[in-house]
Design an enzyme around this catalytic site. Sequence first.
Site, PDB file in Angstrom:
ATOM      1  N   TYR A  25       0.837  -1.209   0.000  1.00  0.00           N
ATOM      2  CA  TYR A  25       0.000   0.000   0.000  1.00  0.00           C
ATOM      3  C   TYR A  25       0.869   1.256   0.000  1.00  0.00           C
ATOM      4  O   TYR A  25       0.342   2.377  -0.076  1.00  0.00           O
ATOM      5  CB  TYR A  25      -0.931   0.038   1.229  1.00  0.00           C
ATOM      6  CG  TYR A  25      -1.865  -1.139   1.387  1.00  0.00           C
ATOM      7  CD1 TYR A  25      -2.169  -1.979   0.313  1.00  0.00           C
ATOM      8  CD2 TYR A  25      -2.458  -1.428   2.610  1.00  0.00           C
ATOM      9  CE1 TYR A  25      -3.026  -3.064   0.477  1.00  0.00           C
ATOM     10  CE2 TYR A  25      -3.312  -2.506   2.765  1.00  0.00           C
ATOM     11  CZ  TYR A  25      -3.583  -3.319   1.703  1.00  0.00           C
ATOM     12  OH  TYR A  25      -4.425  -4.394   1.863  1.00  0.00           O
ATOM     13  N   HIS A  45       1.075 -11.362   1.683  1.00  0.00           N
ATOM     14  CA  HIS A  45      -0.061 -10.663   1.063  1.00  0.00           C
ATOM     15  C   HIS A  45      -0.854 -11.529   0.080  1.00  0.00           C
ATOM     16  O   HIS A  45      -2.071 -11.388  -0.054  1.00  0.00           O
ATOM     17  CB  HIS A  45       0.462  -9.411   0.346  1.00  0.00           C
ATOM     18  CG  HIS A  45      -0.553  -8.329   0.198  1.00  0.00           C
ATOM     19  ND1 HIS A  45      -0.230  -7.009   0.189  1.00  0.00           N
ATOM     20  CD2 HIS A  45      -1.898  -8.356   0.056  1.00  0.00           C
ATOM     21  CE1 HIS A  45      -1.329  -6.285   0.043  1.00  0.00           C
ATOM     22  NE2 HIS A  45      -2.345  -7.081  -0.043  1.00  0.00           N
TER      23      HIS A  45
HETATM   24  N1  LIG Z   1      -5.335  -8.624   1.554  1.00  0.00           N
HETATM   25  C1  LIG Z   1      -5.797  -8.101   0.437  1.00  0.00           C
HETATM   26  O1  LIG Z   1      -5.464  -8.541  -0.683  1.00  0.00           O
HETATM   27  C2  LIG Z   1      -6.769  -6.971   0.518  1.00  0.00           C
HETATM   28  C3  LIG Z   1      -7.552  -6.625  -0.589  1.00  0.00           C
HETATM   29  C4  LIG Z   1      -8.471  -5.594  -0.454  1.00  0.00           C
HETATM   30  C5  LIG Z   1      -8.562  -4.907   0.752  1.00  0.00           C
HETATM   31  N2  LIG Z   1      -7.755  -5.239   1.812  1.00  0.00           N
HETATM   32  C6  LIG Z   1      -7.807  -4.513   3.117  1.00  0.00           C
HETATM   33  O2  LIG Z   1      -9.151  -4.392   3.528  1.00  0.00           O
HETATM   34  C7  LIG Z   1      -9.476  -3.027   3.724  1.00  0.00           C
HETATM   35  C8  LIG Z   1     -10.943  -2.785   3.510  1.00  0.00           C
HETATM   36  O3  LIG Z   1     -11.332  -3.214   2.210  1.00  0.00           O
HETATM   37  P1  LIG Z   1     -12.614  -2.606   1.536  1.00  0.00           P
HETATM   38  O4  LIG Z   1     -12.413  -1.157   1.334  1.00  0.00           O
HETATM   39  O5  LIG Z   1     -12.947  -3.424   0.348  1.00  0.00           O
HETATM   40  O6  LIG Z   1     -13.710  -2.797   2.715  1.00  0.00           O
HETATM   41  P2  LIG Z   1     -15.279  -2.510   2.757  1.00  0.00           P
HETATM   42  O7  LIG Z   1     -15.641  -2.472   4.205  1.00  0.00           O
HETATM   43  O8  LIG Z   1     -16.017  -3.472   1.890  1.00  0.00           O
HETATM   44  O9  LIG Z   1     -15.471  -1.092   2.110  1.00  0.00           O
HETATM   45  C9  LIG Z   1     -14.946   0.061   2.730  1.00  0.00           C
HETATM   46  C10 LIG Z   1     -15.639   1.247   2.112  1.00  0.00           C
HETATM   47  O10 LIG Z   1     -16.944   1.286   2.673  1.00  0.00           O
HETATM   48  C11 LIG Z   1     -17.384   2.602   2.775  1.00  0.00           C
HETATM   49  N3  LIG Z   1     -18.215   2.624   3.994  1.00  0.00           N
HETATM   50  C12 LIG Z   1     -17.842   2.522   5.276  1.00  0.00           C
HETATM   51  N4  LIG Z   1     -18.910   2.512   6.086  1.00  0.00           N
HETATM   52  C13 LIG Z   1     -19.998   2.608   5.290  1.00  0.00           C
HETATM   53  C14 LIG Z   1     -21.396   2.653   5.523  1.00  0.00           C
HETATM   54  N5  LIG Z   1     -21.905   2.568   6.760  1.00  0.00           N
HETATM   55  N6  LIG Z   1     -22.213   2.750   4.451  1.00  0.00           N
HETATM   56  C15 LIG Z   1     -21.733   2.814   3.193  1.00  0.00           C
HETATM   57  N7  LIG Z   1     -20.415   2.799   2.907  1.00  0.00           N
HETATM   58  C16 LIG Z   1     -19.567   2.682   3.945  1.00  0.00           C
HETATM   59  C17 LIG Z   1     -16.145   3.459   2.884  1.00  0.00           C
HETATM   60  O11 LIG Z   1     -16.312   4.527   2.000  1.00  0.00           O
HETATM   61  P3  LIG Z   1     -16.438   6.062   2.541  1.00  0.00           P
HETATM   62  O12 LIG Z   1     -15.045   6.550   2.642  1.00  0.00           O
HETATM   63  O13 LIG Z   1     -17.242   6.741   1.500  1.00  0.00           O
HETATM   64  O14 LIG Z   1     -17.147   5.991   3.872  1.00  0.00           O
HETATM   65  C18 LIG Z   1     -14.986   2.572   2.430  1.00  0.00           C
HETATM   66  O15 LIG Z   1     -14.348   3.064   1.270  1.00  0.00           O
HETATM   67  C19 LIG Z   1      -8.511  -2.286   2.792  1.00  0.00           C
HETATM   68  O16 LIG Z   1      -8.328  -0.946   3.134  1.00  0.00           O
HETATM   69  C20 LIG Z   1      -7.251  -3.105   2.995  1.00  0.00           C
HETATM   70  O17 LIG Z   1      -6.600  -2.734   4.200  1.00  0.00           O
HETATM   71  C21 LIG Z   1      -6.894  -6.274   1.711  1.00  0.00           C
END
Ligand SMILES: NC(=O)c1ccc[n+]([C@@H]2O[C@H](COP(=O)([O-])OP(=O)(O)OC[C@H]3O[C@@H](n4cnc5c(N)ncnc54)[C@H](OP(=O)(O)O)[C@@H]3O)[C@@H](O)[C@H]2O)c1
Length: 311
Positions: free
Chosen positions: A47, A115
Amino acid sequence: MSLPTITLSDGLKVPALAWGNGSGNARKTPVESGITAIKAVDTAQGYNNEEETAQSLKEGVQLAGISTGDIFLTTKVSTENGDPNAAGIALEDLRESVKKSLARLGRQPDLLLVHNPFVPPKGKLVEFWKILEELKDDGTITASLGVSNFRPQDFEELLPQCKYKPVVNQIEYHPYVLAHLDPILKIMSEHSIRVASYGPMSPVLRHPSKKGGPIGPLLKKAAERLSRENGGVEVDAAMVCLLWCRAKGAIAVSASANPQNIEKLARTQTLPDLTADEVDEIERTGRKVHFRAYDEHMCVDFPAPDLPQDL
Ligand SMILES: NC(=O)c1ccc[n+]([C@@H]2O[C@H](COP(=O)([O-])OP(=O)(O)OC[C@H]3O[C@@H](n4cnc5c(N)ncnc54)[C@H](OP(=O)(O)O)[C@@H]3O)[C@@H](O)[C@H]2O)c1
């Protein structure tokens, strides 16, 4: 107030909700005010924000009046920029790569993940893992070891030969990937490897129907019940996705750059559990479809099930 935690197979207690630094706008502002309410942070070499994460952790803990040690920190050894097609980390470079992460973070992480299975050189997963085990044994790292985006074949290669089993597999996890994940979850359960869920809100945020797909109405119904039974506090379908993960014993990794959603993430931790019926109905309905938001790793040589995206 103590926040819900999940205990890993080596006894390590992890907050049930973590703040992810790898996606959305929260990536640009690695911790921000979320850290005052969510006591776990998920970053990665890929990241490119380990240093910024350390800096914002310092600022966040001052705001919250806690110490950096109170924040559960996860990082990952990654390919460059997290790109699955980039070259992995050569065995001879891994020790230095981990040490550089430690220097950028300015502290020991609690959890260190590989990862994805493409970070080790091809065919060298076991040797790669053994180096991480040596780093743990010689005290260079104190973190528990885990993996991310591991498929059945990766576990079959690693598990018979490792000294320390991975304690988590961080994967996209929500009701729409269950049919695909079944063989992985079976192995993980046999070896007490916990799910850490990324993309936990995918059904609500990313499903092509834009209405949450088949589980949309169930999430809404559960949100309304929770709101009604908790003094009319606002609960939405996205928050119910996190509660579903918690009910399944999975650590949820989410994030937000929006103050209202940050407040909802914090509030989710204090909400009571979904009922067993709500959890089961969401699962039974969700597993009839297949929808995944992130398919760059998990679908390689592990084909998705032949299910519709929507009903
Ligand atoms: N290991 C891997 O390969 C891998 C891959 C992908 C992700 N990850 C990790 O997982 C983390 C989270 O992934 P993700 O972003 O896909 O998670 P997610 O929980 O599915 O989505 C997060 C998004 O949800 C929105 N959000 C939060 N609360 C909300 C609500 N109550 N209503 C509507 N929207 C809401 C946020 O946008 P707003 O900013 O608009 O609130 C945020 O951008 C990443 O940051 C990373 O650290 C790891």
